[in-house]
Design an enzyme around this catalytic site. Structure first.
Site, mmCIF file in Angstrom:
data_model
loop_
_atom_site.group_PDB
_atom_site.id
_atom_site.type_symbol
_atom_site.label_atom_id
_atom_site.label_comp_id
_atom_site.label_asym_id
_atom_site.label_seq_id
_atom_site.Cartn_x
_atom_site.Cartn_y
_atom_site.Cartn_z
ATOM 1 N N HIS A 129 0.872 -1.190 0.000
ATOM 2 C CA HIS A 129 0.000 0.000 0.000
ATOM 3 C C HIS A 129 0.908 1.239 0.000
ATOM 4 C CE1 HIS A 129 -3.433 2.422 0.264
ATOM 5 N NE2 HIS A 129 -3.837 2.191 1.499
ATOM 6 N N GLN A 132 -0.257 5.059 0.768
ATOM 7 C CA GLN A 132 -0.508 5.330 2.182
ATOM 8 C C GLN A 132 0.789 5.635 2.909
ATOM 9 O OE1 GLN A 132 -3.633 5.339 4.013
ATOM 10 N NE2 GLN A 132 -2.206 6.399 5.375
HETATM 11 N N1 NVA Z 1 -4.376 -3.590 5.502
HETATM 12 C C1 NVA Z 1 -5.653 -2.970 5.202
HETATM 13 C C2 NVA Z 1 -5.447 -1.549 4.777
HETATM 14 C C3 NVA Z 1 -6.717 -0.807 4.457
HETATM 15 C C4 NVA Z 1 -6.458 0.575 3.970
HETATM 16 C C5 NVA Z 1 -6.354 -3.770 4.103
HETATM 17 O O1 NVA Z 1 -5.667 -4.203 3.170
HETATM 18 O O2 NVA Z 1 -7.560 -3.961 4.187
HETATM 19 N N1 CP Z 2 -6.235 3.985 4.183
HETATM 20 C C1 CP Z 2 -6.953 3.670 3.087
HETATM 21 O O1 CP Z 2 -6.423 3.299 2.044
HETATM 22 O O2 CP Z 2 -8.292 3.853 3.227
HETATM 23 P P1 CP Z 2 -9.432 3.395 2.215
HETATM 24 O O3 CP Z 2 -9.485 1.900 2.256
HETATM 25 O O4 CP Z 2 -10.680 4.043 2.742
HETATM 26 O O5 CP Z 2 -9.088 3.875 0.833
#
Ligand code: NVA
Ligand code: CP
Length: 302
Positions: A129, A132
């Site tokens: 990610h 983020q």
């Molecule tokens: N680790 C979480 C992050 C959400 C923004 C997921 O992948 O659901």
């Molecule tokens: N932190 C994040 O990516 O949030 P969302 O899943 O709401 O996009």
């Protein structure tokens, strides 16, 4: 013509490029940047998973840069009915100027980038990610001045966020301590690669990771796609909640970060997320600024 640049993972940017991107994001946040590098351009946003922050911040960001964003639910486009990624990539490249994708398998994002001829931005995969973590780095720079000489702690699942933190530590050289339950550790190759570049501690003891740390970071115990493992994970992660006791072991000026959405009473206590050390709202806001800087850099001439 310059080659197309993608942002699939933090190491796609050099240390200097990360710093330049955060500098641009800061100028944008302060209202010092008025250019419209996305004028006449469209970002396609493919979502195979839910989102609040990513969807809204990319759409608003594209608009603020003079461009347009198109929400493409993977369920509604032909991708969801089995049209190959490589076909989708070549077709969308003829309409759009950039693609942001949130999906499960990281290899799908790599394939999209390989077959497409426009920039691809990773809006979250099971593995990473990176957008983020760019926002988190900006938040740390704003609150602590710099990550240099700081110890960042990750308490919880060795998930997409933990893997991206490892990549950030390797790229920027700060100390990263990860406390994850046995069996829930980050990607082994990512640990090895970044462990060779900077100081990485991998432990199963949250207190060992938190002691004296300057940033305490966590995330949900069951990520998107792992909903049916929720109960089993709640058992495995017992003792991993970031609460006032754990925060008390960190540096007194330590800040608390969480990418959100958060589950109060699971990975974080109510008093910590709502408390004076929490920077989660600034962190969420910073998604907008860093992604605008990213779009301006990759899709326009920043
Ligand atoms: N680790 C979480 C992050 C959400 C923004 C997921 O992948 O659901
Ligand atoms: N932190 C994040 O990516 O949030 P969302 O899943 O709401 O996009």
């Amino acid at each position: 013509m310059a080659p197309v640049r993608h942002f699939l993972a933090i190491p796609d940017l050099s240390r200097e490029e990360i710093v330049a991107l955060l500098d641009l994001a800061t100028r944008m946040k302060r209202g010092e940047y008025v250019e419209k590098p996305l004028a006449g351009k469209t970002l396609g946003m493919i979502f195979a998973k839910s989102s609040t922050r990513t969807r809204v911040s990319f759409e608003v960001g594209a608009y603020q840069l003079g461009g347009h964003a198109l929400f493409l639910s993977a369920r509604d486009i032909q991708l969801g009915r089995g049209e190959p990624i490589r076909d989708t990539a070549r077709v969308l490249s003829r309409y759009l100027d950039g693609i942001m994708i949130r999906t499960f398998d990281h290899a799908d994002v790599e394939e999209l980038a390989r077959y497409g001829s426009i920039p691809v931005i990773n809006g979250l995969t099971d593995l990473l990610h990176p957008c983020q973590v760019l926002a988190d780095l900006l938040t740390i720079r704003e609150t602590a001045g710099s990550w240099d000489g700081k110890a960042i702690a990750w308490i919880g699942d060795g998930n997409n966020m933990a893997n991206s933190w490892l990549n950030a530590a390797g790229a920027l050289g700060f100390e990263l301590r990860l406390a994850c339950p046995a069996g829930y550790q980050p990607d082994r190759k990512i640990v090895e690669r970044n462990g060779a570049l900077t100081r990485v501690l991998l432990t199963t003891d949250p207190e060992e990771a938190a002691r004296g740390a300057h940033v305490i970071n966590t995330d949900v115990w069951a990520s998107m796609g792992q909903e049916e493992e929720q109960e089993e994970r709640a058992r495995a992660f017992r003792g991993f909640m970031v609460d006032a006791k754990l925060m008390g072991m960190a540096d007194p000026r330590a800040v608390f970060l969480h990418c959100l959405p958060a589950h109060r009473g699971e990975e974080v206590s109510e008093d910590v997320i709502e408390g004076p050390q929490s920077r989660v709202w600034e962190q969420a806001e910073n998604r907008l600024h860093v992604q605008k800087a990213l779009m301006a850099t990759l899709m326009g001439a920043a």
